[in-house]
Write a protein that holds these residues in place. Structure first.
Motif, PDB file in Angstrom:
ATOM      1  N   GLU A   1       1.028  -1.210   0.233  1.00  0.00           N
ATOM      2  CA  GLU A   1      -0.217  -0.587   0.100  1.00  0.00           C
ATOM      3  C   GLU A   1       1.042   1.354   0.318  1.00  0.00           C
ATOM      4  O   GLU A   1       2.206   1.272   0.737  1.00  0.00           O
ATOM      5  CB  GLU A   1      -0.772   0.475   1.685  1.00  0.00           C
ATOM      6  CG  GLU A   1      -1.260   1.021   1.171  1.00  0.00           C
ATOM      7  CD  GLU A   1      -3.266   1.224   1.931  1.00  0.00           C
ATOM      8  OE1 GLU A   1      -3.834   1.984   2.619  1.00  0.00           O
ATOM      9  OE2 GLU A   1      -2.805   0.155   3.228  1.00  0.00           O
TER      10      GLU A   1
ATOM     11  N   ASP B   1      -9.937   8.041   5.085  1.00  0.00           N
ATOM     12  CA  ASP B   1     -10.134   6.565   6.065  1.00  0.00           C
ATOM     13  C   ASP B   1      -8.871   6.482   6.963  1.00  0.00           C
ATOM     14  O   ASP B   1      -8.302   6.710   6.936  1.00  0.00           O
ATOM     15  CB  ASP B   1      -9.883   5.300   5.191  1.00  0.00           C
ATOM     16  CG  ASP B   1      -9.772   4.027   5.439  1.00  0.00           C
ATOM     17  OD1 ASP B   1      -9.164   3.475   6.783  1.00  0.00           O
ATOM     18  OD2 ASP B   1     -11.304   3.567   5.214  1.00  0.00           O
ATOM     19  N   PRO B   2      -9.740   6.439   8.378  1.00  0.00           N
ATOM     20  CA  PRO B   2      -9.244   5.341   9.499  1.00  0.00           C
ATOM     21  C   PRO B   2      -7.795   5.031   9.514  1.00  0.00           C
ATOM     22  O   PRO B   2      -6.616   5.915  11.164  1.00  0.00           O
ATOM     23  CB  PRO B   2     -10.287   5.622  10.868  1.00  0.00           C
ATOM     24  CG  PRO B   2     -11.691   5.834  10.327  1.00  0.00           C
ATOM     25  CD  PRO B   2     -10.884   5.584   8.358  1.00  0.00           C
ATOM     26  N   SER B   3      -8.017   4.415   8.601  1.00  0.00           N
ATOM     27  CA  SER B   3      -6.010   4.000   8.732  1.00  0.00           C
ATOM     28  C   SER B   3      -5.578   4.544   8.339  1.00  0.00           C
ATOM     29  O   SER B   3      -3.977   4.383   8.593  1.00  0.00           O
ATOM     30  CB  SER B   3      -6.382   2.477   7.613  1.00  0.00           C
ATOM     31  OG  SER B   3      -7.023   2.933   6.694  1.00  0.00           O
ATOM     32  N   VAL B   4      -5.453   5.474   7.731  1.00  0.00           N
ATOM     33  CA  VAL B   4      -4.131   6.766   6.863  1.00  0.00           C
ATOM     34  C   VAL B   4      -3.886   6.910   8.421  1.00  0.00           C
ATOM     35  O   VAL B   4      -4.562   7.915   9.038  1.00  0.00           O
ATOM     36  CB  VAL B   4      -4.509   7.330   5.357  1.00  0.00           C
ATOM     37  CG1 VAL B   4      -3.533   8.366   5.307  1.00  0.00           C
ATOM     38  CG2 VAL B   4      -5.217   6.538   4.860  1.00  0.00           C
ATOM     39  N   SER B   5      -2.538   7.426   8.289  1.00  0.00           N
ATOM     40  CA  SER B   5      -2.403   8.088   9.529  1.00  0.00           C
ATOM     41  C   SER B   5      -2.829   9.730   9.174  1.00  0.00           C
ATOM     42  O   SER B   5      -2.727  10.264   8.325  1.00  0.00           O
ATOM     43  CB  SER B   5      -0.434   7.962   9.480  1.00  0.00           C
ATOM     44  OG  SER B   5      -0.257   6.597   9.510  1.00  0.00           O
TER      45      SER B   5
END
Length: 384
Positions: A169, A199-203
């Motif tokens: 990714e 998206d919350p998974s992205v820092s």
């Protein structure tokens, strides 16, 4: 006419991605009913000179030569080399003649970028380092750029399509363009919109040098995003940044003074090994672009060194099938493969293709570990 100036995979595989003189050589040899069994070696320097480089591109080279009637030996990806062959082909010349141009391109370009990436990685061994250089090259080779960086131990990269090719990714959050689209003095709106949309998974990494002082924008980003903020990025253009180390130290100080020492400071923009060494004790991570993607390719050549079992080479090249060794003291040794190697030396050219089949797996993480361990063993990129 195709929309983009791209030579596609089909042309590479069928051998038309070649220099014209190889096509004419094939025509001539077939006319003369001449197709000798040869040994050909890919080399950059014939003798070791202490200037190590990192081998990359072997995966593509293997895919190119698979299903031909040749045997191939090669060093492993992530191996540092210094003189002598990195890859050896044995078989009927016409089986691989047309592939020389693409073969050297695969190895030369990737190895040059991987070597540059290893220089950066070794300059900041304890920092996060990401590859930001795909924008400097033709998009058709973006995955090669990013794979070369990963092979050298980089922690990530920015190119989305390259990630799809590599099964990884892409990383990255926001450019200055995002802040500018919201308007001067409205950076908070941009940071908040990003936090709400992505998206919350992205820092959550806020770019903090678009309009005003870096410390000012950093503290405003902290106030806007609070505990959701993971990092801040400083990317001030070289013509305006002043003493960048002092700026980063000031940012770190002000974050710590307000109880936010858990927020990392990431630096990008025209950085190379010298800048990473200068900043590595104050910054937590780096984005490195042109130093990797703009690296000079390694000047590999492919030369016939044996014909029908007899040593043969053009003027200025060393005849005979050779082997390269890593000695216990970390040195590189090149000798004839028919002779005994140096005491304790490990032979580096190992089987890659046998009977038309690739006999090696390509584990990118293992290659990166190999590169870093080998760099340590030979002292590559050690601080002066």
């Amino acid at each position: 006419m195709p929309p983009f100036d791209i030579v596609g995979p089909d042309a590479i595989r069928d051998g038309t991605a070649t220099d014209a003189y190889f096509s004419r050589t094939e025509t001539t040899l077939r006319h003369a009913d001449r197709n000798p069994t040869v040994v050909a070696e890919v080399t950059a320097d014939q003798f070791p000179d202490g200037d190590f480089e990192l081998l990359a591109g072997v995966k593509d080279a293997a895919a190119l030569l698979a299903e031909t009637s040749v045997d191939v030996d090669a060093m492993r990806e992530g191996q540092l080399f210094d003189g002598g062959p990195v890859l050896r082909i044995e078989g009927p010349y016409l089986e691989f003649a047309r592939f020389e141009t693409s073969l050297l391109g695969f190895l030369s370009h990737a190895s040059g970028m991987a070597t540059a990436a290893l220089e950066a990685r070794r300059a900041a061994p304890d920092s996060a380092v990401l590859s930001f250089g795909a924008r400097h090259v033709h998009p058709s080779i973006a995955a090669t750029v990013e794979r070369s960086a990963l092979l050298a131990g980089f922690d990530g990269f920015s190119h989305v399509a390259a990630g799809e090719v590599l099964g990884r990714e892409a990383a990255g959050t926001m450019p200055h363009a995002l802040l500018i689209c919201f308007g001067r003095g409205k950076q908070e709106l941009a940071w908040r919109a990003f936090d709400e949309a992505v998206d919350p998974s992205v820092s959550r990494v806020a770019l903090c040098d678009t309009y005003s002082d870096e410390v000012d924008e950093v503290l405003r980003a902290v106030e806007t995003l609070g505990d959701d903020l993971d990092s801040v990025r400083i990317d001030t253009t070289g013509s305006r940044r002043g003493d960048l180390k002092h700026i980063v130290r000031e940012v770190q100080w002000e974050l710590d003074a307000r109880g936010h020492d858990d927020i990392d400071v990431f630096v990008s923009g025209g950085l190379g090994p010298a800048e990473l060494r200068h900043l590595r004790d104050v910054a937590d991570g780096f984005g490195v672009g042109g130093h990797v993607s703009n690296a000079d390719p390694v000047d590999f050549a492919l030369d016939i060194v044996e014909v029908d079992g007899e040593p043969a080479a053009k003027r200025g090249k060393l005849s005979g099938t050779k082997q390269a060794y890593r000695t216990p003291d970390g040195e590189h040794h090149v000798g004839l493969a028919s002779r005994e190697g140096p005491e304790g030396g490990d032979p580096l050219l190992e089987p890659l293709i046998r009977d038309g089949e690739v006999v090696r797996e390509f584990d990118l993480d293992a290659a990166a570990r190999r590169a870093l361990a080998d760099a340590e063993a030979v002292g590559f990129g050690s601080d002066a």
